[in-house]
Write a protein that holds these residues in place. Structure first.
Motif, PDB file in Angstrom:
ATOM      1  N   VAL A   1      41.598  64.585  33.928  1.00 27.85           N
ATOM      2  CA  VAL A   1      41.517  65.064  34.956  1.00 27.85           C
ATOM      3  C   VAL A   1      40.327  66.080  35.343  1.00 27.85           C
ATOM      4  CG1 VAL A   1      44.135  65.273  34.959  1.00 27.85           C
ATOM      5  CG2 VAL A   1      42.819  67.127  33.846  1.00 27.85           C
ATOM      6  N   HIS A   2      39.514  65.972  34.578  1.00 31.25           N
ATOM      7  CA  HIS A   2      37.995  66.481  34.838  1.00 31.25           C
ATOM      8  C   HIS A   2      38.025  67.914  35.191  1.00 31.25           C
ATOM      9  CE1 HIS A   2      33.844  66.620  35.379  1.00 31.25           C
ATOM     10  NE2 HIS A   2      33.602  65.498  34.702  1.00 31.25           N
ATOM     11  N   PRO A   3      38.549  68.903  34.566  1.00 34.30           N
ATOM     12  CA  PRO A   3      38.187  70.450  34.961  1.00 34.30           C
ATOM     13  C   PRO A   3      37.020  70.587  35.081  1.00 34.30           C
ATOM     14  CG  PRO A   3      38.958  70.117  32.735  1.00 34.30           C
ATOM     15  CD  PRO A   3      38.743  68.772  33.217  1.00 34.30           C
ATOM     16  N   ASP A   4      36.726  71.666  35.980  1.00 36.51           N
ATOM     17  CA  ASP A   4      35.272  71.997  36.291  1.00 36.51           C
ATOM     18  C   ASP A   4      34.956  72.839  35.061  1.00 36.51           C
ATOM     19  OD1 ASP A   4      34.910  71.221  39.129  1.00 36.51           O
ATOM     20  OD2 ASP A   4      37.005  72.363  39.205  1.00 36.51           O
ATOM     21  N   LYS A   5      35.475  73.627  34.296  1.00 38.60           N
ATOM     22  CA  LYS A   5      34.875  74.077  33.228  1.00 38.60           C
ATOM     23  C   LYS A   5      36.034  74.388  32.137  1.00 38.60           C
ATOM     24  CE  LYS A   5      31.755  77.991  32.090  1.00 38.60           C
ATOM     25  NZ  LYS A   5      31.210  79.332  32.720  1.00 38.60           N
ATOM     26  N   VAL A   6      35.898  74.303  30.862  1.00 38.55           N
ATOM     27  CA  VAL A   6      36.525  74.712  29.952  1.00 38.55           C
ATOM     28  C   VAL A   6      35.969  75.631  28.816  1.00 38.55           C
ATOM     29  CG1 VAL A   6      37.956  73.801  27.764  1.00 38.55           C
ATOM     30  CG2 VAL A   6      37.757  72.309  29.581  1.00 38.55           C
ATOM     31  N   HIS A   7      36.462  76.726  28.524  1.00 33.76           N
ATOM     32  CA  HIS A   7      35.977  77.612  27.682  1.00 33.76           C
ATOM     33  C   HIS A   7      36.909  77.632  26.272  1.00 33.76           C
ATOM     34  CE1 HIS A   7      32.418  80.374  28.634  1.00 33.76           C
ATOM     35  NE2 HIS A   7      32.339  79.418  29.399  1.00 33.76           N
ATOM     36  N   LEU A   8      36.537  77.435  25.100  1.00 35.63           N
ATOM     37  CA  LEU A   8      37.237  77.661  24.044  1.00 35.63           C
ATOM     38  C   LEU A   8      36.945  79.006  23.226  1.00 35.63           C
ATOM     39  CD1 LEU A   8      36.981  73.947  22.785  1.00 35.63           C
ATOM     40  CD2 LEU A   8      38.338  74.919  24.229  1.00 35.63           C
ATOM     41  N   SER A   9      38.063  79.696  22.706  1.00 35.07           N
ATOM     42  CA  SER A   9      37.835  80.901  22.186  1.00 35.07           C
ATOM     43  C   SER A   9      37.705  80.861  20.729  1.00 35.07           C
ATOM     44  CB  SER A   9      39.170  81.693  22.451  1.00 35.07           C
ATOM     45  OG  SER A   9      39.354  81.969  23.867  1.00 35.07           O
ATOM     46  N   ILE A  10      36.826  81.473  20.126  1.00 34.93           N
ATOM     47  CA  ILE A  10      36.525  82.177  19.003  1.00 34.93           C
ATOM     48  C   ILE A  10      37.255  83.691  18.558  1.00 34.93           C
ATOM     49  CG2 ILE A  10      35.094  82.510  16.868  1.00 34.93           C
ATOM     50  CD1 ILE A  10      33.151  80.372  18.074  1.00 34.93           C
ATOM     51  N   HIS A  11      38.170  83.660  18.116  1.00 32.28           N
ATOM     52  CA  HIS A  11      38.833  84.898  17.755  1.00 32.28           C
ATOM     53  C   HIS A  11      38.519  85.714  16.576  1.00 32.28           C
ATOM     54  CE1 HIS A  11      42.014  83.179  20.798  1.00 32.28           C
ATOM     55  NE2 HIS A  11      41.512  84.231  21.214  1.00 32.28           N
ATOM     56  N   PHE A  12      38.110  84.657  15.605  1.00 31.88           N
ATOM     57  CA  PHE A  12      38.027  85.182  14.109  1.00 31.88           C
ATOM     58  C   PHE A  12      36.738  84.741  13.804  1.00 31.88           C
ATOM     59  CE2 PHE A  12      42.605  84.712  14.781  1.00 31.88           C
ATOM     60  CZ  PHE A  12      43.093  85.989  14.626  1.00 31.88           C
ATOM     61  N   PRO A  13      35.465  85.488  14.064  1.00 37.85           N
ATOM     62  CA  PRO A  13      34.167  84.939  13.975  1.00 37.85           C
ATOM     63  C   PRO A  13      33.950  84.932  12.086  1.00 37.85           C
ATOM     64  CG  PRO A  13      34.231  87.154  14.646  1.00 37.85           C
ATOM     65  CD  PRO A  13      35.405  86.372  14.941  1.00 37.85           C
ATOM     66  N   GLU A  14      34.888  85.722  11.487  1.00 41.33           N
ATOM     67  CA  GLU A  14      34.704  85.571   9.930  1.00 41.33           C
ATOM     68  C   GLU A  14      35.247  84.413   9.249  1.00 41.33           C
ATOM     69  OE1 GLU A  14      38.711  87.636  10.681  1.00 41.33           O
ATOM     70  OE2 GLU A  14      36.750  87.110  11.844  1.00 41.33           O
ATOM     71  N   GLN A  15      36.048  83.456  10.127  1.00 39.66           N
ATOM     72  CA  GLN A  15      36.578  82.308   9.555  1.00 39.66           C
ATOM     73  C   GLN A  15      35.930  81.226   9.894  1.00 39.66           C
ATOM     74  OE1 GLN A  15      40.774  82.176  10.734  1.00 39.66           O
ATOM     75  NE2 GLN A  15      41.321  84.193   9.816  1.00 39.66           N
ATOM     76  N   LEU A  16      35.122  80.427   9.136  1.00 38.23           N
ATOM     77  CA  LEU A  16      34.034  79.484   9.293  1.00 38.23           C
ATOM     78  C   LEU A  16      34.559  78.269   9.516  1.00 38.23           C
ATOM     79  CD1 LEU A  16      30.974  78.844   8.958  1.00 38.23           C
ATOM     80  CD2 LEU A  16      31.792  77.847   6.738  1.00 38.23           C
ATOM     81  N   TRP A  17      36.112  78.044   9.388  1.00 41.01           N
ATOM     82  CA  TRP A  17      36.436  76.830  10.077  1.00 41.01           C
ATOM     83  C   TRP A  17      36.812  76.849  11.233  1.00 41.01           C
ATOM     84  CZ3 TRP A  17      41.390  76.808  12.328  1.00 41.01           C
ATOM     85  CH2 TRP A  17      42.340  78.024  12.333  1.00 41.01           C
TER      86      TRP A  17
END
Length: 248
Positions: free
Chosen positions: A100-116
């Motif tokens: 469906v080709h969205p114009d933009k997708v942003h993914l969140s990093i909530h816990f920068p201390e969690q390497l995984w």
């Protein structure tokens, strides 16, 4: 009155991640009052009144069953973006999103201390890019985790995900960093953040609509007004004299 230029819509307050700081108090057994037809009706009317871009969030938008139908039916009408935690973004869900080709997708990093989490989101953003989807990262910056956030931001930039693809979001409510601290995390280079980074104020270009069809000047304020109907006129009416209560 012209409708707002940019509109944020919470599709649901369901989210399997259930972060303790979530502004929407999202949880695994969430809810929504939006049907696909209602969203199309509302966004179409707003677009005709001047809205140019709609961002879909939550909760977790990938846990809203009609997301792909909505994105497909709105294609070419407005700029369509989603903000996701990315936990469901693999296999058939990834394939459906790409279709469906969205114009933009942003993914969140909530816990920068969690390497995984950091490694997963980095890999997913690069995968989306390879599939032709414009992508970026929302990096949550907390006052108590500045070192971790700064290290992650540097890693992102060194990997080719530059500041023009990162939104540095200051933690709200508690553990809020100063604007200067956010700038430090961003490497003292030009960066993107919320318009309220330095001053809590209304923006005539933007507003948010909740999962239960209430209007607010932003996603964090407790001041909300119900939509009387699914129209741009009702949106404008709800914003009239609506206060903006500082979230912190």
């Amino acid at each position: 009155m012209m409708s707002v230029e940019r509109l944020s819509i919470e599709l649901t307050n369901q989210c399997s991640k259930q972060c303790h700081f979530c502004y929407n108090s999202s949880h695994p057994i969430g809810n929504t009052t939006w049907t696909a037809d209602e969203l199309i009706t509302f966004v179409t009317d707003c677009a005709q009144a001047g809205t140019q871009a709609v961002s879909f969030g939550g909760g977790e938008p990938l846990e809203y069953p009609a997301l792909f139908e909505v994105l497909q039916r709105l294609q070419g009408m407005v700029f369509r973006s989603i903000t996701s935690n990315g936990l469901h973004l693999w296999g058939s869900t990834l394939r459906r999103l790409v279709s469906v080709h969205p114009d933009k997708v942003h993914l969140s990093i909530h816990f920068p201390e969690q390497l995984w989490e950091v490694n997963r989101v980095m890999a997913q953003v690069k995968q989306l890019e390879s599939l032709g989807i414009r992508s970026g990262i929302n990096l949550l910056v907390s006052a108590s985790k500045l070192t971790a956030a700064g290290q992650v931001a540097q890693t992102l930039r060194e990997s080719g995900i530059a500041n023009d693809r990162i939104v540095y979001l200051p933690m709200r409510g508690k553990d809020t960093p100063t604007p200067q601290q956010v700038a430090e995390v961003a490497g003292k280079e030009p960066f993107q953040s919320m318009t309220c980074l330095t001053n809590c104020q209304k923006s005539e270009r933007f507003c948010a609509v909740t999962w239960d069809k209430k209007v607010a000047w932003c996603s964090y304020t407790s001041a909300q007004q119900p939509l009387e109907s699914l129209t741009a006129k009702a949106l404008d009416k709800a914003l009239e004299d609506l206060p903006l209560i500082f979230c912190s």
